[in-house]
Scaffold this active site. Sequence first.
Site, PDB file in Angstrom:
ATOM      1  N   ARG A 161      -0.728  -1.800  -6.743  1.00 40.64           N
ATOM      2  CA  ARG A 161      -0.813  -2.979  -5.847  1.00 40.64           C
ATOM      3  C   ARG A 161      -1.806  -4.298  -6.592  1.00 40.64           C
ATOM      4  O   ARG A 161      -1.602  -5.338  -6.595  1.00 40.64           O
ATOM      5  CB  ARG A 161      -1.385  -2.588  -4.583  1.00 40.64           C
ATOM      6  CG  ARG A 161      -1.610  -3.516  -3.501  1.00 40.64           C
ATOM      7  CD  ARG A 161      -1.791  -2.646  -2.220  1.00 40.64           C
ATOM      8  NE  ARG A 161      -2.714  -3.495  -1.363  1.00 40.64           N
ATOM      9  CZ  ARG A 161      -2.491  -4.584  -0.428  1.00 40.64           C
ATOM     10  NH1 ARG A 161      -1.136  -4.713  -0.242  1.00 40.64           N
ATOM     11  NH2 ARG A 161      -3.468  -4.820   0.457  1.00 40.64           N
ATOM     12  N   HIS A 171      -2.762   2.673  -5.897  1.00 46.55           N
ATOM     13  CA  HIS A 171      -3.333   1.466  -5.329  1.00 46.55           C
ATOM     14  C   HIS A 171      -3.609   0.442  -6.659  1.00 46.55           C
ATOM     15  O   HIS A 171      -3.450  -0.581  -6.290  1.00 46.55           O
ATOM     16  CB  HIS A 171      -4.701   1.778  -4.924  1.00 46.55           C
ATOM     17  CG  HIS A 171      -5.267   0.952  -3.788  1.00 46.55           C
ATOM     18  ND1 HIS A 171      -4.383   0.895  -2.535  1.00 46.55           N
ATOM     19  CD2 HIS A 171      -5.972  -0.078  -3.528  1.00 46.55           C
ATOM     20  CE1 HIS A 171      -4.672  -0.012  -1.574  1.00 46.55           C
ATOM     21  NE2 HIS A 171      -5.849  -0.551  -2.317  1.00 46.55           N
ATOM     22  N   LYS A 186      -2.466  -2.982   7.815  1.00 42.88           N
ATOM     23  CA  LYS A 186      -3.791  -2.487   8.539  1.00 42.88           C
ATOM     24  C   LYS A 186      -4.119  -3.388   9.836  1.00 42.88           C
ATOM     25  O   LYS A 186      -3.677  -4.758  10.045  1.00 42.88           O
ATOM     26  CB  LYS A 186      -4.960  -2.699   7.647  1.00 42.88           C
ATOM     27  CG  LYS A 186      -5.190  -1.813   6.206  1.00 42.88           C
ATOM     28  CD  LYS A 186      -6.529  -1.734   5.588  1.00 42.88           C
ATOM     29  CE  LYS A 186      -6.589  -0.688   4.467  1.00 42.88           C
ATOM     30  NZ  LYS A 186      -8.027  -0.885   3.772  1.00 42.88           N
ATOM     31  N   ARG A 197       0.924  -1.256  -0.079  1.00 41.19           N
ATOM     32  CA  ARG A 197      -0.035   0.094  -0.025  1.00 41.19           C
ATOM     33  C   ARG A 197       0.803   1.183  -0.012  1.00 41.19           C
ATOM     34  O   ARG A 197       1.958   1.312   0.501  1.00 41.19           O
ATOM     35  CB  ARG A 197      -0.863   0.175   1.286  1.00 41.19           C
ATOM     36  CG  ARG A 197      -1.890  -1.191   1.307  1.00 41.19           C
ATOM     37  CD  ARG A 197      -2.631  -0.951   2.690  1.00 41.19           C
ATOM     38  NE  ARG A 197      -3.544  -2.099   2.804  1.00 41.19           N
ATOM     39  CZ  ARG A 197      -3.438  -3.242   3.295  1.00 41.19           C
ATOM     40  NH1 ARG A 197      -2.085  -3.618   3.820  1.00 41.19           N
ATOM     41  NH2 ARG A 197      -4.049  -4.226   3.478  1.00 41.19           N
ATOM     42  N   HIS A 210      -4.070  -9.685   3.355  1.00 41.18           N
ATOM     43  CA  HIS A 210      -5.670  -9.968   3.482  1.00 41.18           C
ATOM     44  C   HIS A 210      -6.035 -11.040   4.225  1.00 41.18           C
ATOM     45  O   HIS A 210      -5.542 -11.927   4.444  1.00 41.18           O
ATOM     46  CB  HIS A 210      -6.224 -10.253   1.737  1.00 41.18           C
ATOM     47  CG  HIS A 210      -6.220  -9.118   0.846  1.00 41.18           C
ATOM     48  ND1 HIS A 210      -6.213  -9.342  -0.450  1.00 41.18           N
ATOM     49  CD2 HIS A 210      -6.157  -7.817   1.292  1.00 41.18           C
ATOM     50  CE1 HIS A 210      -6.129  -8.198  -1.093  1.00 41.18           C
ATOM     51  NE2 HIS A 210      -5.996  -7.168  -0.091  1.00 41.18           N
ATOM     52  N   TYR A 238      -9.624  -8.442  -5.469  1.00 38.13           N
ATOM     53  CA  TYR A 238      -8.510  -7.719  -5.720  1.00 38.13           C
ATOM     54  C   TYR A 238      -7.560  -8.102  -7.007  1.00 38.13           C
ATOM     55  O   TYR A 238      -7.013  -7.249  -7.706  1.00 38.13           O
ATOM     56  CB  TYR A 238      -7.480  -7.961  -4.412  1.00 38.13           C
ATOM     57  CG  TYR A 238      -6.755  -6.604  -4.024  1.00 38.13           C
ATOM     58  CD1 TYR A 238      -7.411  -5.875  -2.857  1.00 38.13           C
ATOM     59  CD2 TYR A 238      -5.708  -6.293  -4.555  1.00 38.13           C
ATOM     60  CE1 TYR A 238      -6.623  -4.983  -2.623  1.00 38.13           C
ATOM     61  CE2 TYR A 238      -5.140  -4.941  -4.037  1.00 38.13           C
ATOM     62  CZ  TYR A 238      -5.667  -4.307  -3.040  1.00 38.13           C
ATOM     63  OH  TYR A 238      -4.940  -3.324  -2.586  1.00 38.13           O
TER      64      TYR A 238
END
Length: 313
Positions: A260, A257, A189, A166, A283, A292
Amino acid sequence: MAGLNTLLISPAARDALESWLSHIAALRAGSENTIEAYRHDVLGFIAFITGHFGDQTGLSPLKKVRNTDMRAWMAHERGRGVAARSLARQLSAVKSFYRWLAERDEFDPTAVLSTRAPKFQKKLPRPLAQEAAKAMIETVELQSEKDWVAARDVAVVTLLYGCGLRISEALSLKGRDAPLKQVIRITGKGNKERIVPVLAAAREAVERYRKIAPFELDADAPLFRGVRGGALSPRMIAKAMENARHQLGLPATATPHAMRHSFATHLLEAGGDLRAIQELLGHASLSTTQTYTAVDTVRLMEVYDKAHPRAQG
């Protein structure tokens, strides 16, 4: 708007909101932007309900919300021009707040928790073709007259595409992280850590930037710097990519993004294992990785079949 809403609600409701936000911040290690978004969304709901009942006494308006009140709030938001996607996000924040509040104050939150989110079409990520991704990196280098800035932008974009980082993760690297090793530890995250392999091209790009950067890249300072020496803003990379995509004739979806997304999709197309890609991206869910990578259902079922124990026998 937020200031006005704060004036409309009772001190008890305001205190409850701040207590919940503190709870969320401690529990989920949410970013300041995330916490502020929660505050904005729930504050707007509380202000509406307070005005809807015409009652600012304590938490009583919040505890007597019915299904009709929820529909009135949603109609009010749509009337303000709030899109279905944004309203669904607001409702999710309100539900999270109500779960916490109902457990703390012991009341029935069913009317709020049973409210259905408006339907909206999810936007699927649009990865760049391999040639376009390569051209993007090459063209980003041409967006600055300063050699070190050009090298910096190439290094960052190469990390996005070559490692699937990211933009926030790439810019969180410190001086002590360079020279980059063959694998690096990334905190993503929710403060989740993962190990990410670093391609030789990415390591070389970072080293080229590091050698000509005009600042001392101290161990605890940001690795990537702005022109004045401060931490590099994500907006600067987005702007360089915006200029590059205009030159290349690429769509507006060719963002940091998207690099990615492209990393994941191209890795899968080359025969990569979906679960391995899931780990590389950080993830929590395989279904997120499926979306994704824009992998189709047939390819996903092939992966599932190979991974299933019965397929081994």
